[in-house]
Design an enzyme around this catalytic site. Structure first.
Site, mmCIF file in Angstrom:
data_model
loop_
_atom_site.group_PDB
_atom_site.id
_atom_site.type_symbol
_atom_site.label_atom_id
_atom_site.label_comp_id
_atom_site.label_asym_id
_atom_site.label_seq_id
_atom_site.Cartn_x
_atom_site.Cartn_y
_atom_site.Cartn_z
ATOM 1 N N LYS A 172 0.707 59.392 29.273
ATOM 2 C CA LYS A 172 2.145 59.854 28.759
ATOM 3 C C LYS A 172 1.934 61.162 28.232
ATOM 4 O O LYS A 172 1.372 61.285 27.175
ATOM 5 C CB LYS A 172 2.230 58.667 27.606
ATOM 6 C CG LYS A 172 3.674 59.001 27.017
ATOM 7 C CD LYS A 172 4.174 57.764 26.014
ATOM 8 C CE LYS A 172 5.612 57.832 25.527
ATOM 9 N NZ LYS A 172 5.732 56.753 24.689
ATOM 10 N N ASP A 202 10.690 47.993 18.351
ATOM 11 C CA ASP A 202 11.576 48.441 19.593
ATOM 12 C C ASP A 202 11.170 47.498 20.738
ATOM 13 O O ASP A 202 11.171 48.111 21.782
ATOM 14 C CB ASP A 202 11.513 49.920 20.139
ATOM 15 C CG ASP A 202 12.567 50.148 20.878
ATOM 16 O OD1 ASP A 202 13.720 49.676 20.965
ATOM 17 O OD2 ASP A 202 12.535 51.434 21.635
#
Length: 747
Positions: free
Chosen positions: A33, A127
């Protein structure tokens, strides 16, 4: 990242992009990432990126994607983590709409185990949503994306995904494990009902619903309603205090409602669906492989006295436990790499992956004269270059055969033929370690008659040998006889759909006719069943019957297929127990669209329209009488008749023969001939092509009446694809239809 080769993009998030990469030294596959470069000087975003690495470092659990390294320089930052061979829960829900309760419970349990590990480490995810849950083919689920995670008790910004945010998140209150419990319950509700618990276009309205609206637990299956009620309590203090506590409640309700073996059934079903979807993603190459990083050699950093090691990326690897100090040290400009473990597992070298992709060619077959703009499937990689080449030859052959066929036919088309040519669409139906199944739709430009427009060819290739599997390789000996083929046709074809075929007998020799133009039946070993493409004129029907696609579930095909093929095929979970008129299917063909639906739909022809019956949406005991069922329709607008004129873009849909009754309003005695008001118009996408979406409100009036208001009204949703002249009509508000259409393919 130094020391890695980027292979495929996997997606983008709030902070950056994620890629699949291979470590150059060991060949291991990882997910990297990268922080978007424009955030490198943004202290807020860079801090959140470091925070994600810190959260992953704190949480070590099989149900959370593992951190390998955090790598940061003044030029950029990256997180190297486990590459999970799975698909997101969102992808599964988009494909299937809903999950069986046992499968949804199994997924919730895996997520709660991962959240429990985070809560034990003092981390709140904040989240949790379908995008952040990956489901693998080996019956596991993993949490990813801790980009908004904070330590329990921290207030932080009121961030999250609005559809799943707890009331305290909207108010910016402290993050607690109960916050994650609320989000997980919202996602579980979506899994078992097919929609989010609260839905609104405006954020403020959505906030009010989460804070004050009644909990919609009554829409969930009865055995889990109280579980939903418990997990979505408005006050955090009224919910289970942590994921671990909620996990105990889940077990209690699951056993009471679905028996002691609920988890085995649920995990199996979930894994089968994930395996079928991951087979068509870049992560398919991870099947059977472990994305592990090799330990580096120990060393001592000059002047520091700190024991370090060479990281997998070739940077300096600060051992676990130094993450806080390491992040602070970035201000000095040093290279900081944080490891997620003292001793990563030993390397596991995966076999060279054989990847399949769709490419476009303009090359003509030897001796052909017509222009070509054709898609075909090619494979790359593999341990044996000769085998790879042999497979590619098989994949190219049908395109060349169709090109030569059309080239030879063009001189007989007459002097008025203009711009003849060949184009075709290609799709990969199945790709496993042993099997590649490809479907070609060969199309013709400038043909003198519509019957020349398309021919389907399917290829079932054994990737171990590079050989195409023919009918005698796939079907039992009892099937490849004249009587056997006739019985097979009775299994997959209802003559009432094309009355001319009633009583026709079939010849086994045609099954493997070397001339593909003479084969009336093509078959594909697809997920969930054998897909048959039938050329009805070649089977005794008129040209008006056209071509049809039918699917036979593997449970019903078991006696027709050879045992070795049954062991090879990609079964997509338990097949439907009933198949009225060829359905339900895993994927259905309606007009020129193929819609993947996990067995949710069956198709009934109605003149120039294909009626797609939504079987589970309401009581639908007999899809033949689809007026009593929920359905939507797909139609080819290039075709018309006196009874069914073309759809006129910008107007309500009225092309159905004899007009449209108000079935969706429960009034078969009224007709959609009253006043019509356009409520919404916007761009949309159908099978990768631009479309126009319109929503109409139409008054229902007695037959023969034109205009005016009626006793009831219906809402029409219409998708029109101008580039294809394809129209989709929905009056039942079919859940998830727009996403299903976006993910559909052309045939």
């Amino acid at each position: 990242m130094p020391g890695f080769t980027e292979l495929e993009p996997l997606g983008e998030g709030t902070f950056g992009r994620v890629v699949l990469a291979r470590q150059d030294v060991t060949g291991h596959l990882v997910a990297i990432k990268y922080l978007f470069p424009w955030f490198v000087t943004d202290t807020t975003q860079l801090g959140a990126f470091r925070q994600e690495a810190a959260a992953l470092h704190r949480v070590a659990d099989p149900h959370v994607a593992r951190l390998y390294e955090f790598f940061e320089t003044p030029q950029g930052a990256a997180i190297v983590m486990e590459a999970v061979p799975g698909v997101s829960l969102r992808a599964i829900l988009e494909a299937d709409g809903v999950l069986d309760p046992e499968a949804a419970l199994a997924l919730l349990k895996g997520s709660l185990l991962g959240l429990a590990a985070a809560h034990t480490a003092g981390v709140v995810h904040r989240d949790y949503k379908p995008d952040n849950v990956l489901v693998t083919g080996d019956r596991q689920s993993k949490l990813v994306d801790f980009g908004t995670a904070v330590l329990a008790g921290d207030t932080g910004l009121p961030v999250g995904t609005p559809a799943y945010m707890a009331p305290e998140q909207w108010a910016g209150g402290p993050a607690t494990p109960a916050t994650d419990v609320y989000a997980a319950t919202c996602v579980f509700f979506q899994c078992v009902t097919g929609h989010k618990p609260y839905q609104a276009q405006e954020t403020e309205v959505l906030r009010n619903l989460h804070e004050y609206a009644p909990i919609p637990f009554g829409e969930a299956p009865e055995p889990v309603r109280e579980l939903v009620n418990l997990g979505m309590a408005k006050r955090a203090t009224e919910r289970p205090a942590s994921a671990a506590v909620f996990l105990g409640e889940l077990e209690r309700f699951a056993v009471a409602g679905y028996g002691e073996d609920w988890e085995e059934r649920g995990r199996t079903r979930l894994a089968q669906r994930a395996a079928a979807l991951v087979a068509i993603t870049p992560l398919a190459m991870l099947a059977g492989a472990t994305a592990a990083l090799a330990p580096g050699g120990a060393a001592v950093a000059a002047g520091s006295g700190t024991a370090i090691a060479t990281g997998a990326g070739g940077g300096v690897l600060v051992k676990a436990g130094a993450i806080a100090a390491g992040i602070a040290a970035v201000a000095t400009g040093a290279v900081i790499v944080v490891s997620g473990g003292d001793e990563p597992p030993p390397p596991v070298v995966a076999a060279a992956p054989l990847r399949a992709s769709v490419v476009t060619t303009t090359d003509r077959a030897p001796g052909s004269t017509v222009p070509v703009n054709a898609q075909l499937v090619q494979v790359t990689g593999g341990a044996d270059p000769a085998l790879t080449e042999r497979i590619n030859q098989q994949l190219r052959a049908p395109v060349d055969a169709w090109t030569r066929y059309i080239s030879d036919a063009v001189p007989g088309w007459g002097p008025n033929t203009r711009n003849p040519g060949v184009r075709n669409n290609a799709s990969v139906r199945t790709h496993t370690d042993s099997l590649l199944v490809v479907r070609y739709e060969h199309r013709t430009e400038g043909a003198p008659h519509a019957t020349w427009d398309m021919k389907v060819t399917t290829l079932n290739i054994d990737l171990r040998t590079g050989r195409q599997l023919g009918p005698k390789d796939v079907f039992a000996d009892s099937v490849v006889t004249d009587d056997g083929v006739t019985r097979l046709m009775r299994e997959i074809w209802d003559p009432r759909d094309c009355p001319e075929t009633a009583g026709v007998t079939y010849q086994a020799a045609n099954l493997d006719n070397p001339d593909p133009q003479e084969r009336p039946i093509e078959f594909a070993l697809a997920p969930g069943g054998v897909e048959f493409d039938l050329e009805m004129p070649a089977l005794g029907g008129s040209t008006a019957c056209g071509a049809r696609t039918k699917t036979l579930a593997y449970t019903e095909a078991a006696g027709l297929l050879r045992p070795e093929i049954m062991a090879l095929v990609p079964k997509d979970g338990p097949a439907p127990t009933s198949r009225p008129d060829g359905g339900p299917r895993q994927g259905v063909a309606a007009s020129r669209l193929v819609i993947e639906s996990g067995g949710r739909f069956t198709v009934r022809p109605q003149g120039l329209e294909d009626v797609v019956v939504d079987l589970p949406s309401r009581s639908c005991p007999d899809p033949r009488r689809y007026a009593n069922c929920a359905y939507f329709m797909v139609t080819d607008n290039t075709k018309e008749s006196a009874e069914q004129p073309r759809y006129e873009p910008g107007k309500p849909y009225r092309r159905s023969a004899n007009g449209r009754a108000c079935n969706a309003a429960g009034r078969k005695d009224l007709w959609q001939d009253g006043d019509a008001v356009l409520l919404e118009e916007r761009p949309s996408t159908v099978a990768g092509e631009q479309a126009t979406y319109q929503r109409w409100e139409i008054q229902c009036v007695p037959k023969g009446t034109r205009g005016g208001a009626g006793e009831v009204k219906v809402t029409q949703q219409v998708w029109y694809v101008p580039g294809r002249e394809e129209v989709v009509l929905d009056e039942w508000n079919t859940p998830g239809l727009e996403q299903l259409l976006a993910n559909a393919t052309w045939r």
